[in-house]
Design a protein around this motif. Structure first.
Motif, PDB file in Angstrom:
ATOM      1  N   ARG A 104     -23.341  22.539 105.040  1.00  0.00           N
ATOM      2  CA  ARG A 104     -23.534  23.043 106.400  1.00  0.00           C
ATOM      3  C   ARG A 104     -24.675  24.060 106.495  1.00  0.00           C
ATOM      4  NH1 ARG A 104     -17.513  23.151 106.542  1.00  0.00           N
ATOM      5  NH2 ARG A 104     -16.815  21.508 107.987  1.00  0.00           N
ATOM      6  N   VAL A 105     -25.437  24.232 105.442  1.00  0.00           N
ATOM      7  CA  VAL A 105     -26.534  25.199 105.447  1.00  0.00           C
ATOM      8  C   VAL A 105     -27.746  24.584 106.133  1.00  0.00           C
ATOM      9  CG1 VAL A 105     -28.134  26.513 104.011  1.00  0.00           C
ATOM     10  CG2 VAL A 105     -25.716  26.357 103.376  1.00  0.00           C
ATOM     11  N   ASP A 106     -28.219  25.233 107.178  1.00  0.00           N
ATOM     12  CA  ASP A 106     -29.358  24.708 107.937  1.00  0.00           C
ATOM     13  C   ASP A 106     -30.695  25.167 107.371  1.00  0.00           C
ATOM     14  OD1 ASP A 106     -27.874  23.435 110.281  1.00  0.00           O
ATOM     15  OD2 ASP A 106     -27.079  25.483 110.328  1.00  0.00           O
ATOM     16  N   ALA A 107     -30.744  26.387 106.878  1.00  0.00           N
ATOM     17  CA  ALA A 107     -31.980  26.916 106.292  1.00  0.00           C
ATOM     18  C   ALA A 107     -31.632  27.655 105.011  1.00  0.00           C
ATOM     19  CB  ALA A 107     -32.690  27.839 107.270  1.00  0.00           C
ATOM     20  N   LEU A 108     -32.482  27.481 104.004  1.00  0.00           N
ATOM     21  CA  LEU A 108     -32.229  28.067 102.696  1.00  0.00           C
ATOM     22  C   LEU A 108     -33.505  28.746 102.211  1.00  0.00           C
ATOM     23  CD1 LEU A 108     -30.306  28.322 100.186  1.00  0.00           C
ATOM     24  CD2 LEU A 108     -31.332  26.173  99.360  1.00  0.00           C
ATOM     25  N   VAL A 109     -33.369  30.008 101.770  1.00  0.00           N
ATOM     26  CA  VAL A 109     -34.520  30.800 101.333  1.00  0.00           C
ATOM     27  C   VAL A 109     -34.231  31.397  99.967  1.00  0.00           C
ATOM     28  CG1 VAL A 109     -35.985  32.807 101.821  1.00  0.00           C
ATOM     29  CG2 VAL A 109     -35.126  31.393 103.719  1.00  0.00           C
ATOM     30  N   ALA A 110     -35.186  31.246  99.046  1.00  0.00           N
ATOM     31  CA  ALA A 110     -35.128  31.952  97.762  1.00  0.00           C
ATOM     32  C   ALA A 110     -35.904  33.249  97.923  1.00  0.00           C
ATOM     33  CB  ALA A 110     -35.733  31.100  96.659  1.00  0.00           C
ATOM     34  N   ALA A 111     -35.194  34.369  97.880  1.00  0.00           N
ATOM     35  CA  ALA A 111     -35.817  35.687  98.074  1.00  0.00           C
ATOM     36  C   ALA A 111     -36.125  36.376  96.756  1.00  0.00           C
ATOM     37  CB  ALA A 111     -34.916  36.583  98.925  1.00  0.00           C
ATOM     38  N   TRP A 112     -35.606  35.852  95.621  1.00  0.00           N
ATOM     39  CA  TRP A 112     -35.785  36.451  94.305  1.00  0.00           C
ATOM     40  C   TRP A 112     -35.273  37.891  94.296  1.00  0.00           C
ATOM     41  CZ3 TRP A 112     -36.231  32.248  91.796  1.00  0.00           C
ATOM     42  CH2 TRP A 112     -36.951  31.176  92.319  1.00  0.00           C
ATOM     43  N   LEU A 113     -35.938  38.790  93.614  1.00  0.00           N
ATOM     44  CA  LEU A 113     -35.564  40.216  93.608  1.00  0.00           C
ATOM     45  C   LEU A 113     -36.697  40.957  94.305  1.00  0.00           C
ATOM     46  CD1 LEU A 113     -34.251  40.398  89.932  1.00  0.00           C
ATOM     47  CD2 LEU A 113     -32.866  40.282  92.023  1.00  0.00           C
TER      48      LEU A 113
END
Length: 634
Positions: A571-580
């Motif tokens: 159900r995830v519409d948008a996914l972001v890798a923000a790291w540290l």
């Protein structure tokens, strides 16, 4: 460069220039009964003449030194070990002190400088007045200093893929480090992370040696055009060589599954993957190289890097032409052999110039002297090592200006510096999914924020931040991602927060769930060691499931490496890798609301499951969840 000689400035200047007999009288107070070569301190000595080439100054000073003084210069002790025994710095001629991890020992640059200057006074009381160097792990900002600017860890800078931006972050780190009296940073890590289960993955710029090598620009940022300037620090390329390629479960230490393990490759592959980035650093003029804890097995059995004369002397010094300091890692030579004499002679003969002891420095000095006396370590090898150390001390300008210049203390954590950290955080964001162009948000929505990483500065800072392992609470100043969302969203936005998503979501237009790893460093973070396993916590997984079932949903992953998302993405519409992302959480919010575009790309392959590791582009049957280099733009 001007320097506030707030302690013995007149004495030092008089000694160097031979300007005043009174100053000379003070300098001559502490002189051994039998000082050996050079007799007493000579203020007219060639090594004190800044107009001479550094090589001439080094040769002159070496000729005046006793073997005991040379052994002292090859010693690096942790600051805690000399506390209460500070006269040992003078009496043993200790060449360098270091911080333990990233411990925040003092609150202000001035207090840091006062501490280090106090140690420097002891060093300048020695017969030949050889200054010491102080080092610490300023690996993404001087995170040992509360209030300092903290940048994204290397994995985020690798995602940004901008060598010029990385260089600017290093230049600011150098300013905020040198102003506190610190001369030497143990950075950059040029490891190539080939298995994300490795707890040091966040210290790597990525899995590709070309990407990692391109980031050797940070050496220029740290060292600047003039290493003696108050804005420069000595850089350290680490860890030579192969630490990012250790095989899972290869370590003989039960608690460490990858870190300090064995890299099992042909020499050709070791050179292509793990040595190549060091060539870029050497070309950039890096002043020191730190050796890896790990071992390399090129087909004839594992050899500790600290004992590998072929790699350290024949390859690093000879073939690659590295002429700086070869530094051991923390107590690493002890792992060579249970016989300490054997460990010392093997490491020094292999090519180690300075040993990070770090505690029992007397034992190291005595042992080294025993090995020289026995003929097991040649005086030529000692002279080579000490010459390399002195060369960097002269380049740092410590013989002319040994004390800290704190006149730039107001730059620490300044708006100008934090703006660059915010820019770097925004550039490091990687958009991995964006169904129906949910992002960027308009800034006028009702936003429901949840997750353990939303309002936790320590989690977004990661390890090596205020402490070796970092802290969940965080000891540095900064802006959390939640605060950044509140700052960047428009005046018409409604922001509500419930970390565990226990508060009703109601009629929220969009949910933003910020999941996160707890901070860690080194082998403590190896997947399978302790609580670090590259999967979502139960609380974060529940928040994702709850929020994404009720509203359009964005999941932001704050982590030092990919985490397993299998079973949580339906159900995830948008996914972001923000790291540290460091101290500036608004940098995460900027592309979320379209202030900046999403431009980052994956510096490592993102596995479907943890057990898919090691996973690298070009592997047979390569089938990641998201490929190396993937990233959606906006």
């Amino acid at each position: 460069m001007s320097s506030p000689f707030n302690r013995r400035a007149a004495i030092w200047t008089g000694a160097v220039a031979a300007a005043a007999a009174a100053a000379l009288a003070v300098w001559l107070v502490v002189v051994p009964d039998d000082p050996g070569p050079g007799d007493r301190f000579d203020p007219g000595a060639a090594y004190l003449d800044p107009s001479l080439p550094i090589a001439e100054r080094v040769d002159d000073l070496l000729a005046r030194m006793t073997i005991e003084e040379k052994a002292g210069q090859m010693t690096q002790a942790v600051v805690d070990a000399v506390g209460g025994s500070e006269d040992d710095i003078r009496d043993l001629g200790i060449g360098s002190l270091l911080n333990g991890g990233s411990d925040a020992l003092h609150d202000t640059p001035e207090d840091w400088a006062a501490m280090i200057d106090g140690f420097q006074e002891r060093a300048l009381d020695s017969r030949l007045r050889i200054p010491l160097m102080y080092g610490l792990d300023a690996v993404h900002g001087n995170a040992s200093l509360p209030g300092a600017t903290v940048f994204p860890h290397n994995i985020g800078l690798g995602a940004a893929g901008d060598p010029g931006l990385a260089e600017r972050t290093a230049a600011i780190t150098a300013i905020e480090t040198r102003v506190a009296g610190v001369h030497w940073t143990f950075s950059p890590c040029l490891c190539v992370a080939r298995d994300s289960r490795w707890g040091r993955t966040f210290e790597s710029f990525g899995e590709d040696p070309d990407l990692v090598g391109s980031m050797a620009t940070v050496v220029n940022g740290y060292q600047g055009e003039d290493l003696s300037a108050a804005t420069s620090v000595l850089a350290t390329a680490k860890h030579f060589a192969g630490d990012g390629g250790t095989a899972y479960g290869s370590s003989t230490t039960e608690d460490y599954l990858l870190d300090q393990g064995v890299t099992e490759l042909s020499e050709e592959e070791l050179r292509r993957l793990h040595i190549a980035p060091f060539e870029d650093a050497i070309e950039a003029g890096v002043g020191s190289v730190m050796v890896s804890y790990s071992s390399n097995d090129l087909g004839d059995g594992p050899v500790k890097a600290h004992a590998d004369e072929y790699l350290l002397t024949d390859v690093l010094r000879g073939e690659l032409g590295f002429d700086g300091i070869v530094l051991s890692d923390w107590q690493a030579i002890d792992q060579i052999s249970p016989d300490y004499n054997e460990a010392v002679r093997t490491s020094i003969n292999a090519g180690i110039d300075m040993v990070m002891v770090p505690f029992d420095y007397r034992k190291f000095i005595d042992t080294l002297l025993e090995e020289v006396e026995a003929g097991n370590v040649s005086e030529d090898r000692v002279d080579d090592a000490v010459g390399r150390i002195l060369t960097q001390k002269f380049a740092l300008g410590l013989f002319e200006e040994p004390y800290a210049d704190t006149s730039g203390a107001d730059l620490v954590g300044s708006e100008e510096h934090r703006a660059v950290a915010r820019e770097a955080a925004a550039a490091s964001q990687v958009l991995l999914r964006n169904e129906d162009d949910l992002l960027p948000l308009s800034g006028e929505e009702s936003v429901y924020v949840a997750g353990s990483g939303a309002d936790a500065l320590g989690r977004q800072l990661g390890g090596w931040s205020g402490a070796w392992q970092g802290t969940v609470e965080g000891v540095n100043e900064g802006t959390t991602i939640l605060e950044g969302i509140g700052e960047v969203a428009g005046p018409g936005a409604e922001i509500r927060f419930s970390e565990d998503a226990s508060e009703p979501i109601g009629a929220a237009d969009v949910g933003v769930v910020v999941v996160a790893e707890d901070p860690y460093s080194e082998g403590v973070g190896d997947a399978g060691a302790g609580s670090h396993d590259m999967t979502l916590s139960e609380a974060d997984a529940a928040a994702v499931d709850s929020v994404c079932a009720a509203a359009d949903c964005v999941v932001i992953v704050v982590s030092g490496r990919p985490v397993e998302l299998d079973g949580h993405l339906e159900r995830v519409d948008a996914l972001v890798a923000a790291w540290l992302p460091g101290s500036e959480g608004a940098g995460v919010a900027d592309p979320l609301f379209g202030v900046e575009p999403y431009t980052g790309t994956l510096p490592v392959s993102w596995p479907r499951k943890v057990d898919d590791e090691p996973l690298n582009v070009g592997d047979p049957g390569y089938d990641p969840l998201f490929e190396f280099g993937f990233g959606l733009g906006t």
